[in-house]
Design an enzyme around this catalytic site. Structure first.
Site, mmCIF file in Angstrom:
data_model
loop_
_atom_site.group_PDB
_atom_site.id
_atom_site.type_symbol
_atom_site.label_atom_id
_atom_site.label_comp_id
_atom_site.label_asym_id
_atom_site.label_seq_id
_atom_site.Cartn_x
_atom_site.Cartn_y
_atom_site.Cartn_z
ATOM 1 N N CYS A 382 -45.053 -24.596 -26.223
ATOM 2 C CA CYS A 382 -44.116 -23.927 -27.131
ATOM 3 C C CYS A 382 -42.711 -24.519 -26.964
ATOM 4 C CB CYS A 382 -44.158 -22.420 -26.921
ATOM 5 S SG CYS A 382 -43.651 -21.554 -28.416
ATOM 6 N N HIS A 508 -49.821 -21.342 -27.673
ATOM 7 C CA HIS A 508 -49.898 -20.983 -26.252
ATOM 8 C C HIS A 508 -51.350 -21.014 -25.771
ATOM 9 C CE1 HIS A 508 -45.776 -19.297 -25.620
ATOM 10 N NE2 HIS A 508 -45.818 -19.259 -26.937
ATOM 11 N N GLU A 510 -52.373 -20.869 -22.846
ATOM 12 C CA GLU A 510 -52.575 -20.009 -21.669
ATOM 13 C C GLU A 510 -53.107 -18.627 -22.041
ATOM 14 O OE1 GLU A 510 -49.720 -20.732 -23.053
ATOM 15 O OE2 GLU A 510 -48.131 -19.297 -22.633
#
Ligand code: GLN
Length: 534
Positions: A382, A508, A510
């Site tokens: 990001c 993202h 994650e």
């Protein structure tokens, strides 16, 4: 019919209600039940999206674009099934709904009160999950500690639901702490007795006690707790502090927490728990054949929770590679051109983290420049991708003063700019580009190698984007745009042509790592770091 389990916390916060809830859910899921977990947070923010990470750790994002508590990350990492906005509710959201109803005249002139209106709204939100998605079991974690003023309406809602649904369909698990007094060489039960009394004051008799402890609890203590807290002796469960949260499901299995729950809820057995994949994962986690060190460049590094999902993604992808990943947090404000080489000398790769605002941005640029020039594996997420683009524009394209308009609205080269759809937005809460969007990946790229697919869905949380008017120049100079949103043409992934592994994403990754499916970009980045090290 859906069964409901509530998890309350006593004595102190931070005992790991989220992990206990997720572990129980995992065990029940492994026995063939469909389970979801929900969290109620007793604060007045409508969601954690507007909270500074220092306040409450990372803000986790779901597919449907909800900004949620980080415990939801554990729910997904453990269960490998997506949660949604309905899985995280705050007091702010409850009140917002009730006040909105009042403005619409839905209460027909009644005085609107905590009981019944707030408690009814809490109950509605608990039931909603079971009704909409047909789960066998809904586990609801109540944030905060029993005895807090903020928790009272939630406890009252739980009391009413137990009365309505009956003890076969609804049970309460109380997670509590047994402190160890060094001087007396003894575990103490009194704080637990008091916190159970507190629950009883609210009209709730817990069915199961899960006791967080640093020492094994003896049968004597189990008996004492059972007697004074009014639970069966088999319902006193030890939760000994573990070296990894991923061990907790197995500890709970050993303590038969799932068994006790099944008996109490009169659930019909489906199958023995199947934890084969989980145990294999633990085996790889505990027996690494490789070790690497990664620098996590961010500005909230003092607080590990601020980058929770990134740390966990490294752990999960590390296990997939049988590799121990040491993550060293590095404050981006501490990075300068003349010292970065020395700071990075022990690192096998770096990740530049997501973030907001100007503070620490120039240090991130320094980090990217070093990784690019020294062929150190680089992963940007990001703001990390936006940093990579700004760095390339300044130092390779020669665009002096190039920047993101977030950092400098007057920059002569707006290589990262506010998305059009964001320009009219004034409110801060829930207004970013949030949640899951598709991305098309070009073949013969690092991203394609990682995903082995040309079409993916990833989660987002941002307002700024790569300015497409610079795309051609960037690509000509060697920064390839290898992932694109097929509908809006927004650049989702950039990579460098002549670099062992330099990949950055606007989304993202994650937020989409689980034990069963570690994220392909993290897996691939770790492989690159291992190669770099050797
Ligand atoms: N601040 C940047 C944006 O809003 C990046 C956000 C992030 O890293 N999550 O676009």
């Amino acid at each position: 019919m859906t069964k409901y389990i509530f998890v309350t916390g006593g004595v102190t916060s931070s005992l790991g209600k989220g992990i206990i809830s997720a572990s129980l859910a995992k065990l029940l899921q492994s026995r063939g039940f469909s389970v979801t977990i929900q969290k109620f947070d007793p604060y007045i923010n409508v969601d954690p999206g507007t909270l500074n990470p220092y306040e409450h750790g990372e803000c986790y994002v779901t597919d449907d674009g909800a900004e949620t508590d980080l415990d939801l990350g554990y729910y997904e990492r453990f269960l490998n099934s997506p949660v949604s906005q309905a899985n995280n509710v705050t007091t702010g959201r409850i009140y917002q709904t009730v006040i909105q109803n009042e403005r619409e005249g839905k209460y027909l002139g009644k005085t609107v009160q905590v009981i019944p209106h707030i408690t009814d709204e809490i109950r509605r939100r608990v039931m909603l999950l079971g009704q909409n998605d047909n789960f066998d079991i809904v586990i609801t974690e109540l944030g905060g500690t029993v005895g807090d003023i903020e928790s009272l309406p939630y406890l009252e809602a739980v009391r009413q639901m137990r009365w309505d649904l009956g003890t076969d369909n609804c049970l309460v698990i109380h997670l509590t702490l047994l402190p160890y007094l060094e001087a007396a060489k003894e575990l103490k039960t009194k704080p637990t007795q008091h916190s159970v009394k507190e629950l009883q004051n609210a009209g709730i008799q817990p069915d199961i006690l899960v006791c967080r402890t640093d020492h094994d609890i003896t049968n004597n203590i189990r008996r004492k707790l059972a007697l004074f807290c009014n639970v069966e002796i088999s319902s006193v469960i030890e939760a000994i502090t573990a070296d990894s949260v991923y061990v907790v499901p197995l500890l709970m299995l050993k303590e038969k927490l799932d068994r006790v729950v099944i008996n109490k809820l009169k659930l019909r057995e489906r199958k023995e728990p199947d934890l084969k994949n989980w145990k294999e994962f633990l085996g790889r986690l505990k027996n690494p054949t490789n070790e690497i060190t990664i620098g996590l460049i961010g500005k909230y590094i003092e607080l590990k929770d601020a980058y929770k999902s990134i740390y966990e993604s490294f752990l999960l992808a590390g296990a997939a590679n049988e590799c121990e990943v040491n993550v060293i947090p590095i404050h981006s404000e501490s990075l300068y051109e003349d010292t970065v080489a020395q700071k990075f000398s022990e690192l096998d790769g770096i990740l530049v983290a997501p973030g907001f605002g100007e503070r620490g941005f120039e240090g991130k640029i320094t980090a990217v420049k070093y990784a690019r020039e020294n062929k150190l594996p680089f992963f940007g997420i990001c703001l990390g991708m936006q940093t990579a683009v700004v760095e390339y524009a300044r130092n390779v394209l020669g665009l002096v003063g190039a920047n993101s308009t977030e950092m400098n609205p007057k920059t002569p080269h707006k290589v990262i700019d506010l998305m059009d759809e964001q320009k009219q937005i004034k409110e801060l809460g829930g207004t970013m580009r949030l949640g899951s969007y598709p991305c098309t990946i070009k073949e013969k790229t690092k991203a394609f190698e990682a995903y082995n697919s040309t079409s993916i869905l990833e989660r987002h949380r941002h307002r700024y984007e790569l300015n497409n008017s610079f795309r051609k120049d960037l690509e000509k100079a060697g920064m390839l745009c290898t992932g694109i949103n097929p509908q809006t043409d927004l650049v989702e992934i950039v990579e460098l042509k002549d670099h062992p592994w330099f990949v950055a994403s606007q989304f993202h990754p994650e937020y989409k790592s689980s034990v069963e499916e570690p994220h392909p970009l993290f897996v691939s980045f770790i492989q690159a770091c291992i190669i770099n090290k050797n």
